[in-house]
Design a protein around this motif. Structure first.
Motif, PDB file in Angstrom:
ATOM      1  N   LEU A   1       0.819  -1.214   0.000  1.00 27.03           N
ATOM      2  CA  LEU A   1       0.000   0.000   0.000  1.00 27.03           C
ATOM      3  C   LEU A   1       0.853   1.264   0.000  1.00 27.03           C
ATOM      4  CD1 LEU A   1      -2.793   1.306   0.133  1.00 27.03           C
ATOM      5  CD2 LEU A   1      -2.677   1.112   2.636  1.00 27.03           C
ATOM      6  N   GLU A   2       1.894   1.304   0.804  1.00 22.32           N
ATOM      7  CA  GLU A   2       2.680   2.531   0.906  1.00 22.32           C
ATOM      8  C   GLU A   2       3.410   2.837  -0.398  1.00 22.32           C
ATOM      9  OE1 GLU A   2       2.426   4.706   3.332  1.00 22.32           O
ATOM     10  OE2 GLU A   2       0.889   3.316   4.041  1.00 22.32           O
ATOM     11  N   ARG A   3       3.956   1.820  -1.059  1.00 27.19           N
ATOM     12  CA  ARG A   3       4.647   2.072  -2.331  1.00 27.19           C
ATOM     13  C   ARG A   3       3.647   2.488  -3.410  1.00 27.19           C
ATOM     14  NH1 ARG A   3       9.139   2.107  -5.180  1.00 27.19           N
ATOM     15  NH2 ARG A   3       9.330   1.022  -7.182  1.00 27.19           N
ATOM     16  N   LYS A   4       2.465   1.870  -3.418  1.00 27.99           N
ATOM     17  CA  LYS A   4       1.453   2.256  -4.399  1.00 27.99           C
ATOM     18  C   LYS A   4       1.005   3.692  -4.158  1.00 27.99           C
ATOM     19  CE  LYS A   4      -1.227   0.292  -7.653  1.00 27.99           C
ATOM     20  NZ  LYS A   4      -0.717  -0.658  -8.641  1.00 27.99           N
ATOM     21  N   ARG A   5       0.887   4.077  -2.920  1.00 24.58           N
ATOM     22  CA  ARG A   5       0.511   5.454  -2.610  1.00 24.58           C
ATOM     23  C   ARG A   5       1.576   6.436  -3.085  1.00 24.58           C
ATOM     24  NH1 ARG A   5      -2.236   6.877   3.040  1.00 24.58           N
ATOM     25  NH2 ARG A   5      -2.337   8.794   1.814  1.00 24.58           N
ATOM     26  N   ARG A   6       2.828   6.086  -2.951  1.00 24.99           N
ATOM     27  CA  ARG A   6       3.888   6.986  -3.431  1.00 24.99           C
ATOM     28  C   ARG A   6       3.803   7.161  -4.941  1.00 24.99           C
ATOM     29  NH1 ARG A   6       6.945   4.271   0.580  1.00 24.99           N
ATOM     30  NH2 ARG A   6       7.892   2.865  -0.961  1.00 24.99           N
ATOM     31  N   LEU A   7       3.500   6.070  -5.655  1.00 25.49           N
ATOM     32  CA  LEU A   7       3.360   6.169  -7.103  1.00 25.49           C
ATOM     33  C   LEU A   7       2.219   7.116  -7.472  1.00 25.49           C
ATOM     34  CD1 LEU A   7       3.866   5.239 -10.065  1.00 25.49           C
ATOM     35  CD2 LEU A   7       2.287   3.342  -9.604  1.00 25.49           C
ATOM     36  N   LEU A   8       1.047   6.902  -6.891  1.00 22.94           N
ATOM     37  CA  LEU A   8      -0.114   7.688  -7.263  1.00 22.94           C
ATOM     38  C   LEU A   8      -0.033   9.131  -6.776  1.00 22.94           C
ATOM     39  CD1 LEU A   8      -3.070   5.175  -6.731  1.00 22.94           C
ATOM     40  CD2 LEU A   8      -1.664   5.553  -8.755  1.00 22.94           C
ATOM     41  N   GLU A   9       0.525   9.340  -5.596  1.00 17.77           N
ATOM     42  CA  GLU A   9       0.534  10.676  -5.022  1.00 17.77           C
ATOM     43  C   GLU A   9       1.778  11.479  -5.414  1.00 17.77           C
ATOM     44  OE1 GLU A   9      -0.215  10.328  -0.773  1.00 17.77           O
ATOM     45  OE2 GLU A   9      -1.682   8.727  -1.159  1.00 17.77           O
ATOM     46  N   GLU A  10       2.950  10.905  -5.248  1.00 19.14           N
ATOM     47  CA  GLU A  10       4.176  11.658  -5.501  1.00 19.14           C
ATOM     48  C   GLU A  10       4.528  11.719  -6.985  1.00 19.14           C
ATOM     49  OE1 GLU A  10       7.289  10.093  -3.043  1.00 19.14           O
ATOM     50  OE2 GLU A  10       6.060  10.199  -1.217  1.00 19.14           O
ATOM     51  N   CYS A  11       4.245  10.659  -7.721  1.00 17.94           N
ATOM     52  CA  CYS A  11       4.566  10.656  -9.156  1.00 17.94           C
ATOM     53  C   CYS A  11       3.419  11.224  -9.991  1.00 17.94           C
ATOM     54  CB  CYS A  11       4.914   9.240  -9.611  1.00 17.94           C
ATOM     55  SG  CYS A  11       6.414   8.552  -8.873  1.00 17.94           S
ATOM     56  N   PHE A  12       2.210  10.688  -9.809  1.00 17.02           N
ATOM     57  CA  PHE A  12       1.085  11.100 -10.640  1.00 17.02           C
ATOM     58  C   PHE A  12       0.390  12.354 -10.131  1.00 17.02           C
ATOM     59  CE2 PHE A  12       0.428   6.363 -11.875  1.00 17.02           C
ATOM     60  CZ  PHE A  12       1.470   6.452 -12.783  1.00 17.02           C
ATOM     61  N   GLY A  13       0.588  12.671  -8.867  1.00 14.32           N
ATOM     62  CA  GLY A  13      -0.039  13.869  -8.320  1.00 14.32           C
ATOM     63  C   GLY A  13      -1.503  13.712  -7.977  1.00 14.32           C
TER      64      GLY A  13
ATOM     65  N   GLY B   1      11.419   7.728  -8.875  1.00 15.12           N
ATOM     66  CA  GLY B   1      10.731   6.895  -7.902  1.00 15.12           C
ATOM     67  C   GLY B   1      10.947   5.411  -8.111  1.00 15.12           C
ATOM     68  N   GLY B   2      11.772   5.047  -9.104  1.00 15.98           N
ATOM     69  CA  GLY B   2      12.071   3.642  -9.346  1.00 15.98           C
ATOM     70  C   GLY B   2      11.120   2.960 -10.296  1.00 15.98           C
ATOM     71  N   TYR B   3      10.457   3.752 -11.155  1.00 14.99           N
ATOM     72  CA  TYR B   3       9.531   3.206 -12.145  1.00 14.99           C
ATOM     73  C   TYR B   3      10.004   3.610 -13.537  1.00 14.99           C
ATOM     74  CZ  TYR B   3       6.390   2.574  -8.166  1.00 14.99           C
ATOM     75  OH  TYR B   3       5.848   2.188  -6.974  1.00 14.99           O
ATOM     76  N   PRO B   4      10.904   2.844 -14.144  1.00  5.42           N
ATOM     77  CA  PRO B   4      11.377   3.199 -15.487  1.00  5.42           C
ATOM     78  C   PRO B   4      10.251   3.156 -16.504  1.00  5.42           C
ATOM     79  CG  PRO B   4      12.102   0.986 -14.879  1.00  5.42           C
ATOM     80  CD  PRO B   4      11.506   1.599 -13.645  1.00  5.42           C
ATOM     81  N   VAL B   5      10.238   4.148 -17.385  1.00  2.69           N
ATOM     82  CA  VAL B   5       9.202   4.263 -18.401  1.00  2.69           C
ATOM     83  C   VAL B   5       9.723   3.676 -19.703  1.00  2.69           C
ATOM     84  CG1 VAL B   5       7.704   5.859 -19.657  1.00  2.69           C
ATOM     85  CG2 VAL B   5       8.346   6.350 -17.280  1.00  2.69           C
TER      86      VAL B   5
END
Length: 260
Positions: free
Chosen positions: A15-27, A90-94
């Motif tokens: 949950l915490e890593r998914k939240r960082r993706l949605l909140e810190e990366c996607f805004g 954030g560790g998510y290569p595109v």
């Protein structure tokens, strides 16, 4: 017939890593939290994602690589280069353009669309940053899927070719993509359609040939009923209760469905 895609639920094992993706990366802005963790595992965090509400479930482990989910969430970004940078940091290569796709730890796919997030075509009714512009589903039989989503559910066909079809709910486009889908997972996500009258909508869909998995469920959140498309992608009808409109996600729900 259902006309708005109100929610997209994503299962996550972290949950915490998914939240960082949605909140810190996607805004994405969280609008509602479940205070009863870990006892409650469904809809534990809900986000204003523009044209739809993104919600997280505490779920099972992700599919075994190279597996990924059949759903791609397409985000409209006014600055795709800046968004790619935040994802990489954030560790998510595109993946390289033109795909601009990222696969997260749970096997969920997200694609960055360089279309202006503030243009008329993708404008967010809630002012969300990097709003969800559309959804894409991988399907095994395109003709069968078009017949289901347009002929049975009642979404509007926009464009149909041999390899893809674009169909339209009132608030969001859904792209159906023909794909050898033996390696994709049909679990781990749920697409939720709003209805103001779940009993009447169920009767209409049943008459059109939709098979439901269970009876209508009623709780404090409102009324729900699940079903699946021909590929097994999980779908749900939802009639919100009056009480649910007073919770954190209530304002976003009203904006998406136009105050209904």
């Amino acid at each position: 017939m259902p006309c708005h895609i109100l929610y997209v639920f994503l299962d996550t094992s972290d949950l915490e890593r998914k939240r960082r993706l949605l909140e810190e990366c996607f805004g994405f802005v969280p609008v509602e939290w479940e205070p009863k963790l870990p006892h409650e595992r469904h809809g534990v965090v809900k986000y204003d994602a523009g044209r739809v509400i993104m919600s997280l479930n505490l779920g099972e482990r992700p599919p075994v690589p190279p597996g990924y989910h059949a759903l791609t969430t397409v985000l409209a970004s006014a600055d795709p280069g800046e968004l790619r940078g935040r994802l990489s940091h954030g560790g998510y290569p595109v993946m390289p353009e033109p795909s601009s796709t990222v696969v997260d730890d749970d096997g969920h796919l997200f694609e960055i669309d360089g279309a202006d997030a503030h243009s008329d075509g993708v404008r967010s009714p809630t002012g969300a940053v990097n709003p969800v512009a559309s959804l894409r589903l991988m399907v095994a039989d395109l003709h069968r899927s078009v017949e289901f989503y347009c002929g049975r559910i009642g979404l509007a066909p926009v464009q149909v070719t041999r390899e893809r079809a674009l169909v339209h709910a009132d608030n969001l486009d859904l792209e159906l993509l023909a794909h050898d889908s033996r390696q994709v997972s049909r679990r781990g996500f749920l697409i939720v359609f709003h209805t103001p009258d779940i009993v009447g909508t169920c009767e209409e869909l049943a008459e059109s040939g939709v098979a439901f998995r269970s009876a209508i469920g009623v709780s404090v959140i409102g009324s729900t009923r699940r079903f699946a498309d021909p590929d097994g992608n999980q779908l749900c009808l939802y009639q919100p209760s009056d009480t649910s409109f007073g919770w954190g996600a209530g304002t976003t729900m009203r904006k998406i469905i136009g105050g209904a």
